[in-house]
Design a protein around this motif. Structure first.
Motif, PDB file in Angstrom:
ATOM      1  N   GLU A  31      -5.647 -44.881  25.666  1.00 24.74           N
ATOM      2  CA  GLU A  31      -4.574 -45.383  25.445  1.00 24.74           C
ATOM      3  C   GLU A  31      -3.442 -44.315  24.900  1.00 24.74           C
ATOM      4  OE1 GLU A  31      -7.757 -45.676  23.843  1.00 24.74           O
ATOM      5  OE2 GLU A  31      -7.123 -46.196  21.631  1.00 24.74           O
ATOM      6  N   CYS A  80      -6.475 -49.945  37.469  1.00 22.46           N
ATOM      7  CA  CYS A  80      -4.927 -49.331  37.228  1.00 22.46           C
ATOM      8  C   CYS A  80      -4.737 -48.758  38.413  1.00 22.46           C
ATOM      9  CB  CYS A  80      -5.178 -48.452  36.361  1.00 22.46           C
ATOM     10  SG  CYS A  80      -5.215 -48.508  34.984  1.00 22.46           S
ATOM     11  N   ASP A  85       0.027 -41.657  29.269  1.00 23.01           N
ATOM     12  CA  ASP A  85       0.320 -42.223  30.296  1.00 23.01           C
ATOM     13  C   ASP A  85      -0.042 -42.119  31.761  1.00 23.01           C
ATOM     14  OD1 ASP A  85       3.160 -43.177  28.347  1.00 23.01           O
ATOM     15  OD2 ASP A  85       3.213 -41.088  28.179  1.00 23.01           O
ATOM     16  N   SER A 125     -10.913 -49.056  37.698  1.00 21.34           N
ATOM     17  CA  SER A 125      -9.808 -48.825  36.987  1.00 21.34           C
ATOM     18  C   SER A 125      -9.538 -50.366  36.157  1.00 21.34           C
ATOM     19  CB  SER A 125      -9.021 -47.707  36.649  1.00 21.34           C
ATOM     20  OG  SER A 125      -8.378 -47.432  37.681  1.00 21.34           O
ATOM     21  N   SER A 158      -8.591 -41.008  24.024  1.00 20.82           N
ATOM     22  CA  SER A 158      -8.578 -41.958  23.306  1.00 20.82           C
ATOM     23  C   SER A 158      -7.415 -42.179  24.417  1.00 20.82           C
ATOM     24  CB  SER A 158      -8.168 -43.242  21.982  1.00 20.82           C
ATOM     25  OG  SER A 158      -7.932 -42.141  20.818  1.00 20.82           O
ATOM     26  N   GLU A 214     -11.687 -46.727  29.356  1.00 22.35           N
ATOM     27  CA  GLU A 214     -11.547 -48.523  28.929  1.00 22.35           C
ATOM     28  C   GLU A 214      -9.633 -47.677  29.562  1.00 22.35           C
ATOM     29  OE1 GLU A 214     -11.386 -52.021  28.364  1.00 22.35           O
ATOM     30  OE2 GLU A 214     -14.065 -51.201  28.344  1.00 22.35           O
ATOM     31  N   TRP A 215      -9.464 -49.116  30.348  1.00 20.09           N
ATOM     32  CA  TRP A 215      -8.478 -48.449  30.815  1.00 20.09           C
ATOM     33  C   TRP A 215      -7.125 -49.596  31.201  1.00 20.09           C
ATOM     34  CZ3 TRP A 215      -7.916 -43.358  32.279  1.00 20.09           C
ATOM     35  CH2 TRP A 215      -8.811 -42.650  33.187  1.00 20.09           C
ATOM     36  N   THR A 216      -5.870 -49.180  30.437  1.00 22.42           N
ATOM     37  CA  THR A 216      -4.508 -49.809  30.201  1.00 22.42           C
ATOM     38  C   THR A 216      -3.819 -50.161  31.373  1.00 22.42           C
ATOM     39  OG1 THR A 216      -3.626 -48.681  28.270  1.00 22.42           O
ATOM     40  CG2 THR A 216      -5.103 -50.450  27.463  1.00 22.42           C
ATOM     41  N   ASN A 217      -3.030 -48.863  31.262  1.00 23.75           N
ATOM     42  CA  ASN A 217      -1.628 -49.350  31.928  1.00 23.75           C
ATOM     43  C   ASN A 217      -1.457 -47.864  32.016  1.00 23.75           C
ATOM     44  OD1 ASN A 217      -0.168 -50.456  34.295  1.00 23.75           O
ATOM     45  ND2 ASN A 217       1.352 -50.501  32.307  1.00 23.75           N
ATOM     46  N   GLN A 218      -2.526 -47.277  32.298  1.00 25.77           N
ATOM     47  CA  GLN A 218      -2.395 -44.995  32.715  1.00 25.77           C
ATOM     48  C   GLN A 218      -2.080 -45.510  34.101  1.00 25.77           C
ATOM     49  OE1 GLN A 218      -4.477 -46.102  30.635  1.00 25.77           O
ATOM     50  NE2 GLN A 218      -3.957 -45.843  28.919  1.00 25.77           N
TER      51      GLN A 218
END
Ligand SMILES: NC(=O)C1=CN([C@@H]2O[C@H](COP(=O)(O)OP(=O)(O)OC[C@H]3O[C@@H](n4cnc5c(N)ncnc54)[C@H](OP(=O)(O)O)[C@@H]3O)[C@@H](O)[C@H]2O)C=CC1
Ligand SMILES: O=C(O)[C@@H]1CCC=N1
Length: 254
Positions: free
Chosen positions: A58, A104, A61, A102, A56, A80-84
């Motif tokens: 999320e 990001c 980092d 991404s 996963s 799915e990319w959040t803030n990596q």
């Protein structure tokens, strides 16, 4: 800081080895690959890292994309990319390609396998979406395992040839020198050690002494002495031409 290593091959393991030796806790590193579960178990046993089959994103980092280049963009698309912070070590991938998919910040890093012993040389090419603190984070991460130089679209292929690929060139040279010593009577491992130690010392000298390489050759070679005669053989066989061709070929996108 949780790091996910996607790809568990020689480059990934070299980085993990170097990072753990630099003080990063093995439990904060997770490794995954495509199919070879036995390899993952061996890495967990040897380095104490976490291993995972379905990651996963999320929870991490930093995600290091350490698979073969053809798998990189497809992997980025599938998740799915959040803030990596995405760090690709793959040849001929650009940070912009990764950022576009991404959303990001992405860094293309080109390390070499000596990072395992924290004597690496890494080029870093930052994408436009990489924030200042992410640049610092990526730089610090690779400084743990050797030296770092910033690269761009133009310089990256040549940094790759000269630092990422060149360990193999040096091994090829050692492989060519070793039989000469074994034929003279040295054991194979002893022959290898003699050559490697001479290379290591010469590398140290090159790092410490900024004079041109011809001046360093002059320090070793008396006119018509053994070194001079040996260097003339390398010149007659056009070593410079051979090295230029090898570096250019490695830098070229196939
Ligand atoms: N080796 C080197 O000296 C250097 C390599 N690089 C770059 O590092 C990358 C890896 O090279 P290297 O370690 O030598 O290669 P290896 O072939 O040794 O390892 C590749 C790894 O990637 C895994 N993998 C492949 N596709 C996927 C995927 N879609 N998802 C997850 N894991 C995947 C493989 O898993 P499985 O075995 O299960 O298929 C394997 O663990 C390359 O992009 C290369 O350009 C950069 C600098 C130097
Ligand atoms: O040759 C390779 O595929 C990788 C890229 C740089 C070093 N090894």
């Amino acid at each position: 800081m949780n790091i996910l290593m996607v790809g568990a091959g020689s480059m990934s393991e070299s980085l993990v080895r170097g990072w753990i030796d630099s003080g990063i806790a093995p439990e904060s590193i997770t490794m995954t690959n495509r199919a070879d579960r036995k390899r993952l178990s061996e890495l967990a046993n040897e380095h104490g890292v976490q291993i995972i089959e379905e990651e996963s994103i999320e929870s991490f980092d930093i995600v290091v994309l350490a698979m073969q280049p053809e798998g990189v963009l497809e992997y980025v698309k599938r998740h799915e990319w959040t803030n990596q912070l995405l760090v690709s070590v793959a040849a001929h991938i650009t940070p912009d390609e990764i950022e576009q998919i991404s959303g990001c910040g992405a860094v293309c890093a080109m390390p070499n396998t000596p990072v395992a012993f924290r004597t690496g040389m890494t080029g870093l090419w930052f994408g436009h979406q990489v924030a200042m603190e992410q640049k610092q984070l990526a730089t610090e991460l690779f400084l743990r395992v050797g030296e770092v130089v910033e690269t761009d679209e133009t310089t990256m292929p040549f940094l790759m040839a000269a630092a990422g690929c060149s360990p193999a060139f040096f091994y090829e040279i050692v492989g060519a020198m070793t039989p000469v010593l074994t034929e003279a009577g040295f054991e194979a491992q002893q022959a290898r050690r003699i050559i490697a130690q001479a290379m290591k010392g010469s590398a140290e000298l090159l790092l410490q002494d900024a004079r041109p390489t011809d001046a360093l050759i002059d320090d070793v070679a008396a006119p018509n002495g053994p070194t001079d005669r040996g260097v003339q053989v390398l010149r007659t066989h056009e070593l410079k031409k051979i090295m230029r061709a090898a570096l250019s070929e490695s830098a070229r996108e196939a």
